[in-house]
Scaffold this active site. Structure first.
Site, PDB file in Angstrom:
ATOM      1  N   ASP A   2      40.193  28.850  44.226  1.00 15.51           N
ATOM      2  CA  ASP A   2      40.652  30.236  44.105  1.00 15.51           C
ATOM      3  C   ASP A   2      40.128  30.889  42.821  1.00 15.51           C
ATOM      4  O   ASP A   2      39.830  30.213  41.843  1.00 15.51           O
ATOM      5  CB  ASP A   2      42.181  30.263  44.116  1.00 15.51           C
ATOM      6  CG  ASP A   2      42.721  31.637  44.464  1.00 15.51           C
ATOM      7  OD1 ASP A   2      41.930  32.499  44.901  1.00 15.51           O
ATOM      8  OD2 ASP A   2      43.928  31.854  44.294  1.00 15.51           O
ATOM      9  N   ASN A  50      42.247  34.272  55.861  1.00 15.08           N
ATOM     10  CA  ASN A  50      41.156  34.978  55.171  1.00 15.08           C
ATOM     11  C   ASN A  50      40.419  35.989  56.060  1.00 15.08           C
ATOM     12  O   ASN A  50      39.681  36.841  55.563  1.00 15.08           O
ATOM     13  CB  ASN A  50      40.143  33.990  54.572  1.00 15.08           C
ATOM     14  CG  ASN A  50      40.632  33.305  53.313  1.00 15.08           C
ATOM     15  OD1 ASN A  50      40.282  32.164  53.039  1.00 15.08           O
ATOM     16  ND2 ASN A  50      41.447  33.991  52.523  1.00 15.08           N
TER      17      ASN A  50
HETATM   18  C1  IPE Z   1      37.960  32.220  46.712  1.00 14.73           C
HETATM   19  O1  IPE Z   1      38.585  33.021  45.774  1.00 14.73           O
HETATM   20  C2  IPE Z   1      38.783  31.820  47.884  1.00 14.73           C
HETATM   21  C3  IPE Z   1      38.108  32.036  49.190  1.00 14.73           C
HETATM   22  C4  IPE Z   1      38.750  32.561  50.213  1.00 14.73           C
HETATM   23  C5  IPE Z   1      36.736  31.640  49.417  1.00 14.73           C
HETATM   24  P1  IPE Z   1      39.180  34.462  46.085  1.00 14.73           P
HETATM   25  O2  IPE Z   1      38.224  35.265  46.888  1.00 14.73           O
HETATM   26  O3  IPE Z   1      40.543  34.304  46.666  1.00 14.73           O
HETATM   27  O4  IPE Z   1      39.270  35.061  44.617  1.00 14.73           O
HETATM   28  P2  IPE Z   1      40.409  36.001  44.040  1.00 14.73           P
HETATM   29  O5  IPE Z   1      41.713  35.352  44.310  1.00 14.73           O
HETATM   30  O6  IPE Z   1      40.268  37.336  44.710  1.00 14.73           O
HETATM   31  O7  IPE Z   1      40.093  36.068  42.568  1.00 14.73           O
HETATM   32 MG    MG Z   2      42.419  34.271  45.912  1.00 11.63          MG
END
Ligand code: IPE
Ligand code: MG
Length: 221
Positions: A2, A50
């Protein structure tokens, strides 16, 4: 993994640049984990939730995934076996083909196994196990009142993998976000404020050393 988006924002870069840096870091950390003698690692790459992100970002993540799956050495180094967990039916044919390829290409290696969780959710995984058991029950192969925890464990994506010893979440969020729900009943947790692309082998070592000093009682004394 993350914090990719916030990492990029801090640098005035597009979120996709953060994802690219994060993917690069997975290679660094997983190789290091293999050298430490860790047998299994599971990287949460894309959750069932996601898909809610803007189409542009989802497309960028899928394009990045495809790049990485294609570049086998980049992702798997010399001795890592790659396996994918999650619902692959929502992924493109191209990505599915590359997943098959890299799983096949790395299957006989004897180093660490790295699971990539793609379109994965802990609830989705448990629901799938329930469907499989319900089917067996409907066919008369198992009696509902005899369904055990072990039988659920045998019907998750990774029946032969030990439960998670340590779950590391970077970037300051203090939640599990639907990751390994069944396998985390007695996991230890390590939270860090560092965004994933900045999470170094030193940070990883810190987490492992802390884990090694914990007293795991699994509900006993
Ligand atoms: C990567 O980080 C996680 C994935 C879904 C690939 P994020 O995209 O959640 O990053 P933040 O939380 O917006 O900083
Ligand atoms: Mg994130």
């Amino acid at each position: 993994m993350d914090g990719n988006g916030r990492w990029a924002k801090k640098r005035g870069l597009p979120r996709s640049a953060g994802h690219r840096a994060g993917a690069q870091n997975l290679k660094t950390i997983s190789e290091f984990a293999g050298e430490l003698g860790i047998k299994y690692i599971t990287a949460y790459a894309f959750s069932t939730e996601n898909w809610k992100r803007p189409k542009e970002e989802v497309d960028a993540l899928m394009a990045l995934l495809l790049d990485y799956l294609r570049d086998k050495e980049q992702l798997a180094g010399k001795n890592v076996t790659i396996r994918v967990i999650g619902d692959r039916s929502a992924l493109s044919d191209e990505i599915n083909r590359e997943i098959d390829n890299i799983e096949e290409y790395t299957k006989d290696r004897d180093g660490m196994v790295m699971y990539l969780a793609i379109n994965y959710g802990g609830r989705q995984e448990i629901a799938r196990a329930v469907r499989r058991l319900a089917k067996q029950a409907a066919q008369g192969d198992v009696r509902p009142e005899e369904i055990t925890e072990e039988m659920i464990s045998e019907n998750i994506y990774t029946p032969d993998v030990p439960e998670a010893d340590l779950i590391i979440r970077p970037s300051g969020e203090l939640r599990l976000s639907n990751f390994l729900l069944w396998q985390s009943a007695y996991s230890e947790f390590w939270f860090s404020d560092i965004h994933w692309p900045d999470f170094t082998t030193k940070d990883f070592t810190r987490a492992i050393l802390d884990y090694q000093n914990r007293n795991r009682r699994f509900g006993g004394v």
